[in-house]
Write a protein that holds these residues in place. Structure first.
Motif, short mmCIF file in Angstrom:
data_model
loop_
_atom_site.label_atom_id
_atom_site.label_comp_id
_atom_site.label_asym_id
_atom_site.label_seq_id
_atom_site.Cartn_x
_atom_site.Cartn_y
_atom_site.Cartn_z
N PHE A 291 0.84 -1.20 0.00
CA PHE A 291 0.00 0.00 0.00
C PHE A 291 0.87 1.25 0.00
CE2 PHE A 291 -0.12 -0.70 4.78
CZ PHE A 291 0.41 0.53 5.18
N THR A 293 0.61 5.83 -0.20
CA THR A 293 -0.26 6.98 0.06
C THR A 293 0.13 8.20 -0.77
OG1 THR A 293 1.14 7.78 1.88
CG2 THR A 293 -0.63 6.21 2.43
N LEU A 320 -3.94 4.61 -1.47
CA LEU A 320 -4.96 5.20 -0.61
C LEU A 320 -4.80 6.71 -0.68
CD1 LEU A 320 -7.16 4.96 1.63
CD2 LEU A 320 -5.29 5.08 3.29
N ALA A 347 -5.55 1.59 4.89
CA ALA A 347 -4.71 1.21 3.74
C ALA A 347 -4.72 -0.30 3.55
CB ALA A 347 -3.28 1.72 3.96
N THR A 508 2.02 5.77 7.60
CA THR A 508 1.16 6.61 6.78
C THR A 508 1.25 8.06 7.26
OG1 THR A 508 -0.76 6.32 8.22
CG2 THR A 508 -0.49 4.71 6.42
#
Length: 583
Positions: A291, A293, A320, A347, A508
């Protein structure tokens, strides 16, 4: 991976099961089955996610060949073929469920130590007229129970199923106060709902018609490890760990559906990738999902690309965006049914959605190495008082000062660290059995099952955990290097920037997003929380002051804001509890 509902006692257990089973469709979209005991008020329901033997022969509930023992089972018993051979079980299907029910018919609860895997299951034995519900050693698979009325018992894979069966959705204020004041989200049998209880990890529940449930431990990690340290040399321990870890990863690739890997740029998932690449060609081509960001300060794609450069694994990056958070947080809150982690959990939700879209039904990840080998920075402080339950930043991760004093006083004190062992091992046992791992496993189970995916955790193989905990501290932390033995395991096989990198605690841009593009969502969420429990649980003046100070740039820990603005998403009953996914 599946969904379980059991109703025992009462006048209509089959009707109760029928009422609850639909709430677990996401856990088992491939088949649904029910069963009623012929001479007892006991009914089972099951939703199946087909992983092994995709035929109807593997559907549940399943009864042994004698016709006396029936099971509903969620999880996996790895190396079940070897267990069947050792017990002389002649199998008719390719499922581990069949081996489990036949093993129980022969041995009863004495079969539990022979089960290698993650599991929650319930058996009814009409020879003894006893119902037994069991949970695996670390609680990878969930199981909850309630007593709606005297003499009645309900069991299910999620609290939502118990609510659907009529158990009131009343908050347990002690659990909520403990979470808001300390960050602890899983504590023994207590859940966030007053009449819903958890079967603890490594425990079993017994019930007979007309009686009350009793719970007993069948596995104790501290007792299994013992007080002594491993006195062998580094090389011998390293080779044993390598052998066991390779076997654990190989066993968790056993599947009749496609398998993928969750891959970050950190040492844990890189070690998993290294072990996968020691297996056969099929495993070496399994897709790897990461994942992202869009923030280079947090995204780990440079390390992931470096890891994958010399492999055959297809890479699936999963993105995400901040704009997705409000709707996604509401959806994940419905599937969790209890407070959950921050943006990393969201995420992860996107990652499992992407896995399903890619045709992947089973995923492996690297959960557990930090707790086994003292990977977090605070393990260097073992022996000090008040080592935190929630990490991150120099400002507090929880704000008990923002709670109503009477409500804050309800919070349960932390459990005492295990005695009879060194301070580092005691802290590891705390994290494995009471704080970090129980919390992470609940988040991960619900967020993976939300997308009808099975998540497997090879490093939580109990043989690996026990071996690691027996090691002296210098094999865990040597100088400033944490997870020392793991780094030796992958020496020469991973890029140096991955093998020697310290633990990166922030995954994140939660802090930046809550202050920036999600600012209005935070303001509105906090106001909704105050409308729900302000003046009873939360001190409105203190909460607003803390919120405004954070939004103005004060402090570096966003966890209190996350707690407050997601509290109403869980606490306030949704209009449509069956809604599980967002587009």
């Amino acid at each position: 991976m599946c969904g379980i509902v059991v109703a025992a006692g009462g006048s209509d257990p089959s009707g109760t099961v029928a009422a609850a089973l639909g709430s677990l469709h996401h856990r088992g979209p491939d088949a649904r089955g029910t069963w009623r005991a012929p001479a007892a008020p006991v009914a089972f329901g099951h939703t199946r996610l087909r992983i092994l033997d995709l035929s109807e022969a593997g559907d549940q509930p399943m009864t042994d060949v004698s016709g006396h023992v029936t099971v509903v089972f969620n999880g996996e018993v790895y190396e079940h073929e070897a267990l069947a051979r050792s017990l002389g079980i002649e199998t008719r299907t390719g499922t581990d469920t069949e081996v489990l029910v036949e093993a129980w018919a022969r041995l009863g609860a004495q079969a539990l130590p022979q089960l290698l895997g993650m599991f929650a299951f319930v058996v009814w034995d009409d020879r003894t007229q006893e119902l037994v519900a069991c949970r695996d050693r670390f609680g990878v698979k969930p199981l909850y129970w309630a007593e709606p009325r005297p003499g009645e018992l309900l069991l299910a894979s999620e609290p939502a199923a118990l609510h659907a069966a009529g158990v009131p959705r009343s908050p347990d204020e002690v659990a909520w106060a403990t979470w808001l004041a300390t960050g602890r989200a899983e504590a023994g049998e207590r859940t966030f709902w007053a009449q819903v209880h958890r079967v603890p990890a490594g425990s079993l529940l017994r019930w007979r018609p007309g009686g009350r449930p009793s719970i007993e431990r069948w596995y104790d990690l501290a007792a299994a490890v013992g007080p002594d340290e491993d006195q062998r040399g580094d090389a011998e321990v390293l080779e044993e760990y390598r052998s066991l870890a390779t076997a654990a990863v190989r066993a968790r690739f056993r599947s009749d559906v496609p398998v993928g890997i969750n891959l970050s740029g950190g040492l844990d998932s890189a070690t998993l990738l290294h072990l996968v690449d020691s297996l056969d060609a099929r495993e070496q081509r399994s897709p790897a999902l990461t994942f992202l960001t869009g923030d280079p300060a947090y995204d780990e794609d440079p390390w992931v690309r470096s890891l994958l450069a010399r492999t055959a694994h297809p890479w699936v990056p999963v993105h995400l965006a901040a704009a997705e958070v409000p709707d996604l947080a509401a959806s994940v809150a419905r599937s969790q049914g209890e407070p959950f982690g921050g943006l990393p959990t969201l995420a992860y939700a996107r990652l499992f959605e992407a896995a399903r879209a890619e045709g992947l039904v089973v995923l492996l990840d690297g959960q557990g190495l930090d707790e086994q080998w003292a990977g977090y920075d605070y393990y260097a402080r073992a022996g000090e008082r008040d080592v935190p339950v929630v990490q991150g930043g120099s400002s507090p991760a929880v704000r008990p000062d923002c709670l109503d004093p009477a409500f804050a006083a309800l919070a349960e004190p932390p459990a005492d660290l295990p005695g009879g062992t060194d301070a580092l091992r005691a802290l590891q046992l705390r994290d494995l059995c009471a704080t970090k791992i129980p919390r992470a496993l609940r988040y991960n189970d619900r967020v993976s099952m939300r997308a009808s995916c099975e998540l497997r955790e090879p490093f939580l193989d109990h043989r690996l955990v026990e071996l690691a905990l027996r090691q002296p501290a210098h094999r865990k932390i040597r100088g400033a290097e944490h997870k020392w033995l793991v780094r030796q395991l992958v020496e020469g096989s991973l890029p140096d920037d991955v093998r020697t990198a310290p633990k990166r605690p922030m995954q994140t841009p939660q802090r930046e997003w809550l202050r920036g593009p999600l600012r209005s969502w935070v303001i509105d969420g906090v106001e909704e929380a105050l409308a729900a429990v302000g003046g009873r649980w939360l001190d409105p003046t203190a909460v607003r002051s803390a919120r405004d100070a954070f939004l103005a740039g004060g402090g570096d820990n966003a966890n209190p804001l996350w707690q407050w603005c997601t509290l109403p998403l869980v606490l306030v009953e949704p209009d449509d509890p069956s809604a599980r996914m967002t587009s």
